[in-house]
Scaffold this motif. Structure first.
Motif, PDB file in Angstrom:
ATOM      1  N   VAL A 109      27.879  95.524  35.450  1.00  0.00           N
ATOM      2  CA  VAL A 109      26.580  95.139  34.912  1.00  0.00           C
ATOM      3  C   VAL A 109      25.446  95.729  35.757  1.00  0.00           C
ATOM      4  N   SER A 110      25.744  96.105  36.988  1.00  0.00           N
ATOM      5  CA  SER A 110      24.708  96.686  37.846  1.00  0.00           C
ATOM      6  C   SER A 110      24.293  98.082  37.374  1.00  0.00           C
ATOM      7  N   LEU A 111      25.026  98.643  36.414  1.00  0.00           N
ATOM      8  CA  LEU A 111      24.639  99.923  35.827  1.00  0.00           C
ATOM      9  C   LEU A 111      23.405  99.777  34.941  1.00  0.00           C
ATOM     10  N   LEU A 112      23.119  98.558  34.516  1.00  0.00           N
ATOM     11  CA  LEU A 112      21.984  98.301  33.639  1.00  0.00           C
ATOM     12  C   LEU A 112      20.703  98.176  34.451  1.00  0.00           C
ATOM     13  N   LYS A 113      19.578  98.458  33.800  1.00  0.00           N
ATOM     14  CA  LYS A 113      18.282  98.352  34.467  1.00  0.00           C
ATOM     15  C   LYS A 113      17.995  96.907  34.856  1.00  0.00           C
ATOM     16  N   ARG A 114      17.311  96.736  35.975  1.00  0.00           N
ATOM     17  CA  ARG A 114      16.956  95.405  36.461  1.00  0.00           C
ATOM     18  C   ARG A 114      15.527  95.069  36.024  1.00  0.00           C
ATOM     19  N   ILE A 115      15.323  93.806  35.686  1.00  0.00           N
ATOM     20  CA  ILE A 115      13.987  93.305  35.383  1.00  0.00           C
ATOM     21  C   ILE A 115      13.867  91.919  36.007  1.00  0.00           C
ATOM     22  N   ASN A 116      12.708  91.639  36.580  1.00  0.00           N
ATOM     23  CA  ASN A 116      12.432  90.326  37.149  1.00  0.00           C
ATOM     24  C   ASN A 116      11.521  89.572  36.194  1.00  0.00           C
ATOM     25  N   LEU A 117      11.918  88.365  35.847  1.00  0.00           N
ATOM     26  CA  LEU A 117      11.125  87.534  34.947  1.00  0.00           C
ATOM     27  C   LEU A 117      10.567  86.344  35.707  1.00  0.00           C
ATOM     28  N   ASP A 118       9.297  86.068  35.478  1.00  0.00           N
ATOM     29  CA  ASP A 118       8.666  84.879  36.037  1.00  0.00           C
ATOM     30  C   ASP A 118       8.819  83.771  35.014  1.00  0.00           C
ATOM     31  N   VAL A 119       9.594  82.761  35.349  1.00  0.00           N
ATOM     32  CA  VAL A 119       9.845  81.682  34.405  1.00  0.00           C
ATOM     33  C   VAL A 119       9.013  80.473  34.809  1.00  0.00           C
ATOM     34  N   GLY A 120       8.084  80.093  33.942  1.00  0.00           N
ATOM     35  CA  GLY A 120       7.207  78.963  34.219  1.00  0.00           C
ATOM     36  C   GLY A 120       7.878  77.636  33.899  1.00  0.00           C
ATOM     37  N   ASP A 121       7.372  76.566  34.516  1.00  0.00           N
ATOM     38  CA  ASP A 121       7.928  75.230  34.299  1.00  0.00           C
ATOM     39  C   ASP A 121       7.757  74.746  32.859  1.00  0.00           C
ATOM     40  N   ASN A 122       6.716  75.194  32.185  1.00  0.00           N
ATOM     41  CA  ASN A 122       6.443  74.752  30.813  1.00  0.00           C
ATOM     42  C   ASN A 122       6.780  75.816  29.783  1.00  0.00           C
ATOM     43  N   SER A 123       7.579  76.781  30.160  1.00  0.00           N
ATOM     44  CA  SER A 123       7.908  77.868  29.247  1.00  0.00           C
ATOM     45  C   SER A 123       8.935  77.419  28.213  1.00  0.00           C
TER      46      SER A 123
END
Length: 118
Positions: free
Chosen positions: A73-87
């Protein structure tokens, strides 16, 4: 990183904003558009969400599936998501008492886009 702005807007509608918790995901991409997001450390079963139709996509999908335990799975591009408490993503996790491990994004050309979560 060159992500499509429509994909980023759609993900922000799921995760909210606010940088309460930064989560790392891997992203399966086709033609610059996000298809499947997989949370770091997710089980191999999340790959069942995506059923590719084209031969090349099936081969890549199979390669990732076969090498998943070895870090494929590390072959795939990485993305960081900011997950909010009220999302919406956090609300789903709280109501179902389950952790969302993968998100399959719907067709970006449709007016009403959907996401299927695993």
């Amino acid at each position: 990183m060159g992500w499509n702005s429509n994909d980023i807007q759609f993900l922000e509608s799921l995760t909210g904003t606010g940088r309460e918790e930064m989560q790392q995901w891997r992203c399966l991409v086709r033609n610059g558009r996000m298809l499947l997001l997989i949370r770091e450390g997710a089980p191999r079963e999340v790959l069942r969400l995506y059923k590719p139709q084209r031969m090349l996509a099936r081969c890549i999908h199979l390669l990732i599936k076969l090498t998943y335990a070895l870090g494929g799975v590390s072959l795939l591009k990485r993305i960081n998501l900011d997950v909010g408490d009220n999302s919406p993503l956090t609300t789903i996790e709280n109501h179902t008492e389950a952790k969302v491990e993968a998100i399959l994004l719907g067709n970006p050309t449709q007016d009403e886009r959907r996401a299927i979560m695993y």
